[in-house]
Motif scaffolding. Structure first.
Motif, mmCIF file in Angstrom:
data_model
loop_
_atom_site.group_PDB
_atom_site.id
_atom_site.type_symbol
_atom_site.label_atom_id
_atom_site.label_comp_id
_atom_site.label_asym_id
_atom_site.label_seq_id
_atom_site.Cartn_x
_atom_site.Cartn_y
_atom_site.Cartn_z
ATOM 1 N N PHE A 174 0.848 -1.194 0.000
ATOM 2 C CA PHE A 174 0.000 0.000 0.000
ATOM 3 C C PHE A 174 0.880 1.240 0.000
ATOM 4 C CE2 PHE A 174 -2.229 3.321 2.438
ATOM 5 C CZ PHE A 174 -3.355 3.476 1.645
ATOM 6 N N LEU A 175 0.616 2.142 -0.937
ATOM 7 C CA LEU A 175 1.366 3.393 -0.999
ATOM 8 C C LEU A 175 0.560 4.561 -0.436
ATOM 9 C CD1 LEU A 175 3.175 3.076 -4.450
ATOM 10 C CD2 LEU A 175 4.038 2.523 -2.168
ATOM 11 N N TYR A 176 -0.649 4.774 -0.989
ATOM 12 C CA TYR A 176 -1.478 5.843 -0.437
ATOM 13 C C TYR A 176 -2.895 5.757 -0.996
ATOM 14 C CZ TYR A 176 -0.676 8.448 -4.846
ATOM 15 O OH TYR A 176 -0.617 8.841 -6.165
ATOM 16 N N GLU A 177 -3.793 6.484 -0.330
ATOM 17 C CA GLU A 177 -5.144 6.720 -0.830
ATOM 18 C C GLU A 177 -5.407 8.212 -0.742
ATOM 19 O OE1 GLU A 177 -9.797 6.081 0.517
ATOM 20 O OE2 GLU A 177 -8.345 4.506 1.014
ATOM 21 N N ARG A 178 -5.623 8.845 -1.876
ATOM 22 C CA ARG A 178 -5.953 10.268 -1.882
ATOM 23 C C ARG A 178 -6.569 10.639 -3.229
ATOM 24 N NH1 ARG A 178 -0.078 11.129 -1.680
ATOM 25 N NH2 ARG A 178 0.719 11.673 -3.757
ATOM 26 N N ASP A 179 -7.322 11.716 -3.199
ATOM 27 C CA ASP A 179 -7.991 12.217 -4.414
ATOM 28 C C ASP A 179 -8.817 11.131 -5.088
ATOM 29 O OD1 ASP A 179 -6.752 14.703 -4.009
ATOM 30 O OD2 ASP A 179 -4.983 14.087 -5.167
ATOM 31 N N GLY A 180 -9.419 10.267 -4.272
ATOM 32 C CA GLY A 180 -10.290 9.232 -4.810
ATOM 33 C C GLY A 180 -9.575 8.085 -5.484
ATOM 34 N N VAL A 181 -8.262 7.940 -5.238
ATOM 35 C CA VAL A 181 -7.477 6.900 -5.887
ATOM 36 C C VAL A 181 -6.662 6.136 -4.842
ATOM 37 C CG1 VAL A 181 -5.548 6.448 -7.464
ATOM 38 C CG2 VAL A 181 -7.321 8.076 -8.105
ATOM 39 N N VAL A 182 -6.606 4.823 -4.997
ATOM 40 C CA VAL A 182 -5.721 3.979 -4.194
ATOM 41 C C VAL A 182 -4.529 3.596 -5.063
ATOM 42 C CG1 VAL A 182 -5.457 1.766 -3.012
ATOM 43 C CG2 VAL A 182 -7.578 3.063 -2.757
ATOM 44 N N LEU A 183 -3.318 3.850 -4.574
ATOM 45 C CA LEU A 183 -2.108 3.498 -5.307
ATOM 46 C C LEU A 183 -1.381 2.390 -4.553
ATOM 47 C CD1 LEU A 183 -0.237 4.191 -7.732
ATOM 48 C CD2 LEU A 183 1.023 5.685 -6.175
ATOM 49 N N VAL A 184 -1.081 1.308 -5.257
ATOM 50 C CA VAL A 184 -0.379 0.176 -4.660
ATOM 51 C C VAL A 184 0.805 -0.197 -5.539
ATOM 52 C CG1 VAL A 184 -2.413 -0.735 -3.488
ATOM 53 C CG2 VAL A 184 -1.877 -1.500 -5.822
ATOM 54 N N MET A 185 1.780 -0.871 -4.932
ATOM 55 C CA MET A 185 2.980 -1.289 -5.653
ATOM 56 C C MET A 185 3.063 -2.803 -5.610
ATOM 57 S SD MET A 185 6.929 -0.130 -4.905
ATOM 58 C CE MET A 185 6.980 -0.952 -3.310
ATOM 59 N N SER A 186 3.503 -3.400 -6.692
ATOM 60 C CA SER A 186 3.671 -4.843 -6.745
ATOM 61 C C SER A 186 4.817 -5.274 -5.849
ATOM 62 C CB SER A 186 3.943 -5.305 -8.180
ATOM 63 O OG SER A 186 2.853 -5.014 -9.026
ATOM 64 N N VAL A 187 4.712 -6.482 -5.310
ATOM 65 C CA VAL A 187 5.807 -7.044 -4.542
ATOM 66 C C VAL A 187 7.049 -7.157 -5.423
ATOM 67 C CG1 VAL A 187 6.579 -9.081 -3.281
ATOM 68 C CG2 VAL A 187 4.250 -8.258 -2.982
ATOM 69 N N ASN A 188 6.838 -7.550 -6.659
ATOM 70 C CA ASN A 188 7.917 -7.576 -7.647
ATOM 71 C C ASN A 188 8.087 -6.155 -8.185
ATOM 72 O OD1 ASN A 188 9.608 -7.862 -9.860
ATOM 73 N ND2 ASN A 188 8.704 -9.812 -10.491
ATOM 74 N N GLU A 189 9.180 -5.505 -7.823
ATOM 75 C CA GLU A 189 9.363 -4.098 -8.142
ATOM 76 C C GLU A 189 9.560 -3.839 -9.638
ATOM 77 O OE1 GLU A 189 12.543 -2.743 -5.674
ATOM 78 O OE2 GLU A 189 11.279 -2.569 -3.905
ATOM 79 N N GLU A 190 9.704 -4.912 -10.431
ATOM 80 C CA GLU A 190 9.827 -4.714 -11.868
ATOM 81 C C GLU A 190 8.489 -4.321 -12.488
ATOM 82 O OE1 GLU A 190 11.515 -8.162 -13.633
ATOM 83 O OE2 GLU A 190 13.459 -7.939 -12.611
ATOM 84 N N HIS A 191 7.400 -4.562 -11.773
ATOM 85 C CA HIS A 191 6.086 -4.186 -12.273
ATOM 86 C C HIS A 191 5.734 -2.781 -11.779
ATOM 87 C CE1 HIS A 191 5.136 -8.185 -13.826
ATOM 88 N NE2 HIS A 191 5.752 -8.660 -12.750
ATOM 89 N N PRO A 192 5.111 -1.966 -12.610
ATOM 90 C CA PRO A 192 4.796 -0.587 -12.213
ATOM 91 C C PRO A 192 3.688 -0.546 -11.166
ATOM 92 C CG PRO A 192 3.795 -1.089 -14.333
ATOM 93 C CD PRO A 192 4.663 -2.267 -13.987
#
Length: 219
Positions: A174-192
């Motif tokens: 989990f990266l953040y939730e703001r402006d109506g959007v949830v941003l997450v990062m893959s466990v595999n950092e090669e994926h955006p």
């Protein structure tokens, strides 16, 4: 080295919980290690960590590198301040289904469950999912379990179970939730990183840990 690294990751997660360190990012700051370097260790990507990195962790928690990589600190801490064994209370976490994790993954709930996982948790609603496939390697291997604590809060940097309303199931950071959007990062950092409109997210729940198949039992 893989077994050694898995044991170190398990012990670090236990020590973080025991010392109320909420995220991997927090611990990286405390031990003065670059967050990307420490995340690669904790995600399992770095299967051959340098001794100096392990020693920074061990020194912070006042244990030896040997204890960090060889002993199971979740069960017994043999070298606490008082010199007495410290018992960790395990409970039975029900396995509620099987999860094919990753983008467009799915979760197959089981009406009667599939046994339980031995795990230390104070969340009465904690449950586990058996993971299938290889989309989350090296962090989660086929046949391992994720332990979910629905009543545990989560912060940026924590691993979470994300379920979308169209029934996609994934484990992400989990990266953040703001402006109506949830941003997450893959466990595999090669994926955006991935963005989801808040309205498309069914639920987000805290991942307490990854359990090996050896911790599985039947009633």
């Amino acid at each position: 080295m893989h077994h050694t690294t898995d044991r170190a990751i398990s012990n670090i997660n236990h020590l973080m919980q025991k010392n109320n360190i909420a995220t991997v990012a927090d611990l990286a700051k405390l031990i003065r290690v670059p967050q990307p370097t420490f995340h690669r260790l904790m995600s399992g990507e770095n299967q051959d960590p340098k001794y100096t990195l392990l020693k920074r962790v061990a020194d912070y928690f006042k244990i030896t590198v040997s204890e960090l990589v060889e002993k199971d600190l979740r069960v017994v801490s043999e070298n606490n301040v008082m010199g007495d064994p410290e018992n960790v209370s395990f409970t039975r976490i029900p396995v509620m289904g099987s999860a094919q994790l990753g983008s467009e993954g799915h979760w197959v709930p089981l009406d009667n469950g599939d046994g339980f996982i031995h795990w230390p948790s104070a969340d009465p609603e904690a449950f586990a999912l058996r993971c299938t496939g290889d989309s989350m390697k090296p962090r989660i291997k086929d046949g391992e379990y994720v332990v979910i604590e629905p009543n545990h809060g989560y912060l940026p940097g924590d691993e979470i179970l994300l379920v979308t309303k169209d029934e996609q199931v994934m484990i992400k950071t989990f990266l953040y939730e703001r402006d109506g959007v949830v941003l997450v990062m893959s466990v595999n950092e090669e994926h955006p990183p991935l963005k989801f409109p808040v309205g498309d997210v069914e639920r987000i729940q805290y991942v307490a840990g990854i359990a090996k198949a050896s911790l599985h039992g039947t009633y």
